[in-house]
Design a protein around this motif. Sequence first.
Motif, PDB file in Angstrom:
ATOM      1  N   ALA A 107       0.829  -1.204   0.000  1.00  0.00           N
ATOM      2  CA  ALA A 107       0.000   0.000   0.000  1.00  0.00           C
ATOM      3  C   ALA A 107       0.866   1.258   0.000  1.00  0.00           C
ATOM      4  N   GLU A 111       0.781   3.972  -2.975  1.00  0.00           N
ATOM      5  CA  GLU A 111       0.476   5.382  -2.729  1.00  0.00           C
ATOM      6  C   GLU A 111       1.593   6.270  -3.262  1.00  0.00           C
ATOM      7  N   THR A 116      -2.405   1.491  -9.090  1.00  0.00           N
ATOM      8  CA  THR A 116      -3.724   0.905  -8.885  1.00  0.00           C
ATOM      9  C   THR A 116      -3.695  -0.152  -7.792  1.00  0.00           C
ATOM     10  N   ASP A 117      -4.880  -0.565  -7.361  1.00  0.00           N
ATOM     11  CA  ASP A 117      -4.971  -1.648  -6.380  1.00  0.00           C
ATOM     12  C   ASP A 117      -4.459  -2.956  -6.970  1.00  0.00           C
ATOM     13  N   ALA A 120      -0.872  -2.918  -6.541  1.00  0.00           N
ATOM     14  CA  ALA A 120      -0.555  -3.136  -5.129  1.00  0.00           C
ATOM     15  C   ALA A 120      -0.688  -4.614  -4.766  1.00  0.00           C
ATOM     16  N   ALA A 169      -5.756   7.425   3.657  1.00  0.00           N
ATOM     17  CA  ALA A 169      -5.633   6.815   2.336  1.00  0.00           C
ATOM     18  C   ALA A 169      -4.878   5.491   2.418  1.00  0.00           C
ATOM     19  N   SER A 172      -7.128   2.817   4.039  1.00  0.00           N
ATOM     20  CA  SER A 172      -8.164   2.430   3.081  1.00  0.00           C
ATOM     21  C   SER A 172      -7.587   1.521   1.999  1.00  0.00           C
ATOM     22  N   ARG A 173      -6.394   1.854   1.514  1.00  0.00           N
ATOM     23  CA  ARG A 173      -5.753   1.019   0.498  1.00  0.00           C
ATOM     24  C   ARG A 173      -5.428  -0.361   1.075  1.00  0.00           C
ATOM     25  N   ARG A 176      -8.401  -2.618   1.160  1.00  0.00           N
ATOM     26  CA  ARG A 176      -8.742  -3.171  -0.150  1.00  0.00           C
ATOM     27  C   ARG A 176      -7.773  -4.281  -0.557  1.00  0.00           C
ATOM     28  N   VAL A 177      -6.493  -4.091  -0.278  1.00  0.00           N
ATOM     29  CA  VAL A 177      -5.499  -5.099  -0.652  1.00  0.00           C
ATOM     30  C   VAL A 177      -5.681  -6.371   0.171  1.00  0.00           C
TER      31      VAL A 177
END
Length: 224
Positions: A107, A111, A116-117, A120, A169, A172-173, A176-177
């Motif tokens: 992440a 950043e 993109t995710d 990541a 941020a 949050s990332r 998602r990962v």
Amino acid sequence: MTAWVDLEGINGVGKTRLGRLVAAVLGELCVPMVELPDSPPGGLPRQVIAALHGCGDRFLRTGHPRTETLLLAALQVHRFESLPAAGAGQVVLEDRGPTSVAVYQAAVLAEANGATDAWALEQAQAIAHLIEAWRPPPTTTVLITDEPGRCLARFEERTGQPCTGSERALISRADRVYHLLANDRPDRYVLLDRRTTGEAEAIEFIAEACRTAAASNHTEGTNQ
């Protein structure tokens, strides 16, 4: 081989509290392992974490993410190699393990690069593969999830400090990962959703994962 259950999830999801309560339930069956920043003073892990914290960032971001990643990966190997072997039928319950390094450093890298995710996720998989070349993956990884806003509120309350925009941020990332990794490897990750699971149920869920891992390890040992 030691049975190993890893508790994972974003900041404020309740890993440490649940892990402590599970360890109390399991008693001598469980060998608890604290999060790296909570390692005993004076030891190598605490010294390295303190050095990274020296830049003043709560997420150990020094501006050199690849160096940080290698240091944290090495600490995960070191802590595994330094842990006395668990007894027959016992299980190590780890508060943040290799997956934390893989997810959060991926992440951080994403950043920093505006990536993109999906990118990541690839980085997280590569970091996890690097660590697993030197220490085996956990027997089971329990990914604890909750409403991100509730996690953030708990984290800010516990630390007594509001999160900055970049910290929000990053968390949050990472969330998602974590989910992308779990979807990619359903054989390795079990999900515990705190939005639909009360604390008592969550404790029993993790305790049962520990019992299953310990029993599986004991059976494998007797068959070898």
